[in-house]
Design a protein around this motif. Structure first.
Motif, short mmCIF file in Angstrom:
data_model
loop_
_atom_site.label_atom_id
_atom_site.label_comp_id
_atom_site.label_asym_id
_atom_site.label_seq_id
_atom_site.Cartn_x
_atom_site.Cartn_y
_atom_site.Cartn_z
N ILE A 111 0.96 -1.22 0.06
CA ILE A 111 -0.27 -0.13 0.12
C ILE A 111 1.34 1.25 0.04
CG2 ILE A 111 -1.89 0.79 1.25
CD1 ILE A 111 -2.70 -1.71 2.54
N ASP A 112 1.73 1.67 0.92
CA ASP A 112 2.64 2.14 0.71
C ASP A 112 4.66 2.38 -0.03
OD1 ASP A 112 2.25 3.03 3.48
OD2 ASP A 112 3.34 1.99 4.39
N GLY A 113 3.68 1.31 -0.90
CA GLY A 113 4.44 1.79 -2.42
C GLY A 113 6.38 1.02 -1.77
N VAL A 118 -4.08 -3.43 -9.76
CA VAL A 118 -5.22 -4.06 -11.17
C VAL A 118 -5.84 -2.81 -10.96
CG1 VAL A 118 -4.82 -6.26 -12.13
CG2 VAL A 118 -6.49 -5.51 -9.73
N TYR A 119 -5.96 -2.83 -9.30
CA TYR A 119 -7.78 -1.02 -8.63
C TYR A 119 -6.67 -1.21 -7.62
CZ TYR A 119 -11.13 0.98 -7.45
OH TYR A 119 -12.61 1.68 -6.95
N GLU A 120 -6.70 0.78 -7.43
CA GLU A 120 -6.78 1.58 -6.44
C GLU A 120 -7.66 2.61 -6.17
OE1 GLU A 120 -3.13 3.25 -3.65
OE2 GLU A 120 -2.95 2.88 -6.05
N ASP A 121 -8.09 2.31 -5.03
CA ASP A 121 -8.85 4.52 -4.54
C ASP A 121 -8.66 4.40 -2.83
OD1 ASP A 121 -10.67 2.87 -2.68
OD2 ASP A 121 -12.39 2.26 -4.30
N GLU A 122 -9.09 5.23 -3.01
CA GLU A 122 -9.06 5.80 -1.14
C GLU A 122 -8.66 4.33 -0.17
OE1 GLU A 122 -13.13 6.36 -1.81
OE2 GLU A 122 -11.27 6.93 -3.10
N VAL A 181 -9.25 1.54 -1.24
CA VAL A 181 -8.44 -0.60 -0.99
C VAL A 181 -7.34 -0.41 -1.96
CG1 VAL A 181 -10.28 -1.35 0.11
CG2 VAL A 181 -10.57 -0.76 -2.62
N ILE A 182 -6.48 -1.34 -2.05
CA ILE A 182 -5.94 -1.66 -3.16
C ILE A 182 -6.14 -3.04 -3.85
CG2 ILE A 182 -4.10 -2.59 -1.98
CD1 ILE A 182 -2.03 -0.99 -4.22
N ALA A 183 -6.04 -3.33 -5.04
CA ALA A 183 -6.33 -5.19 -5.49
C ALA A 183 -4.80 -4.74 -6.27
CB ALA A 183 -7.93 -4.83 -6.31
N PHE A 184 -4.54 -6.02 -6.37
CA PHE A 184 -3.42 -6.74 -6.97
C PHE A 184 -3.42 -7.98 -7.42
CE2 PHE A 184 -1.79 -6.01 -2.66
CZ PHE A 184 -1.61 -6.93 -2.22
N LYS A 185 -2.64 -8.44 -8.28
CA LYS A 185 -2.75 -10.13 -8.35
C LYS A 185 -1.92 -11.00 -7.83
CE LYS A 185 -3.71 -9.01 -14.34
NZ LYS A 185 -2.93 -9.52 -14.66
N ASP A 186 -2.95 -12.26 -7.17
CA ASP A 186 -1.82 -12.66 -6.46
C ASP A 186 -0.45 -13.17 -6.90
OD1 ASP A 186 -1.35 -15.90 -4.90
OD2 ASP A 186 -2.82 -14.39 -3.65
N ILE A 187 0.11 -13.17 -6.31
CA ILE A 187 1.62 -13.79 -6.95
C ILE A 187 2.41 -15.27 -6.81
CG2 ILE A 187 3.65 -12.13 -6.04
CD1 ILE A 187 4.29 -13.61 -3.79
N ASN A 188 0.78 -16.08 -6.32
CA ASN A 188 0.73 -17.31 -6.78
C ASN A 188 -0.74 -18.18 -7.33
OD1 ASN A 188 1.16 -20.71 -6.04
ND2 ASN A 188 0.87 -20.26 -3.74
N PRO A 189 -0.78 -17.55 -7.85
CA PRO A 189 -2.06 -17.41 -8.27
C PRO A 189 -2.68 -19.42 -8.13
CG PRO A 189 -0.99 -17.12 -9.97
CD PRO A 189 -0.29 -17.48 -9.20
N GLN A 190 -4.13 -19.51 -7.56
CA GLN A 190 -4.89 -20.45 -8.10
C GLN A 190 -5.33 -20.34 -8.43
OE1 GLN A 190 -3.67 -22.84 -5.39
NE2 GLN A 190 -2.10 -21.55 -5.43
N ALA A 191 -5.93 -19.55 -9.96
CA ALA A 191 -6.64 -20.30 -10.71
C ALA A 191 -6.77 -18.56 -11.70
CB ALA A 191 -8.26 -18.92 -9.97
N PRO A 192 -7.27 -18.92 -13.00
CA PRO A 192 -6.89 -17.90 -13.80
C PRO A 192 -6.79 -16.29 -13.63
CG PRO A 192 -7.76 -19.51 -15.05
CD PRO A 192 -8.25 -20.32 -13.82
N THR A 193 -7.94 -16.09 -13.12
CA THR A 193 -7.85 -14.89 -12.46
C THR A 193 -7.87 -15.35 -10.71
OG1 THR A 193 -8.93 -14.33 -14.12
CG2 THR A 193 -9.58 -12.96 -11.89
N HIS A 194 -6.64 -14.55 -10.60
CA HIS A 194 -6.82 -14.51 -8.67
C HIS A 194 -6.02 -13.24 -8.47
CE1 HIS A 194 -4.81 -16.80 -4.81
NE2 HIS A 194 -5.45 -16.18 -4.89
N ILE A 195 -6.90 -12.27 -7.30
CA ILE A 195 -6.89 -11.53 -7.76
C ILE A 195 -7.30 -11.04 -5.98
CG2 ILE A 195 -7.45 -8.63 -7.85
CD1 ILE A 195 -7.67 -9.31 -11.20
#
Length: 114
Positions: free
Chosen positions: A10-12, A19-23, A25-39
């Protein structure tokens, strides 16, 4: 929190595939994905576990689910279906003690999950 992995993202201080950020929350791809989309959808407010949520956090949690819906649409998994998961404490599978929600999709998800 000084040693919290997600607070550092969050602090950079740590790079992530955001993939998404607002005041709120932050959303990012999981580094160990368990599905084709894992955020991972992470509130910017540090809350260690689901047990630490207060009534004042109700709006934040609702916002997280709205973000999950938006990301599911963007990622093309909304029509077929997806899963949103949050683990609580060690026996529940929580490994980072900053609440977060896994958005999973892009394949058939089995039940029970494990």
């Amino acid at each position: 929190m000084e040693n919290c992995l997600f607070c550092k993202i969050i602090d950079g201080e740590i790079d992530s595939d955001i993939v998404y950020e607002d005041e709120q929350v932050i959303a990012f791809k999981d580094i160990n994905p368990q599905a084709p989309t894992h955020i991972l959808i992470v509130p910017k407010k540090h809350i260690s576990t689901l047990l630490d949520l207060d009534e004042e956090d109700n709006e934040l949690i609702g916002h997280i689910y709205q973000v999950a819906n938006e990301l599911a649409q963007r990622e093309g998994i909304a029509e077929d279906g997806f899963r949103v998961v949050s683990n609580c404490k060690e026996a529940g599978g929580q490994t980072v003690f900053h609440i977060h929600y896994h958005l999973l999709g892009g394949r058939d998800l089995q039940w029970p999950p494990g």
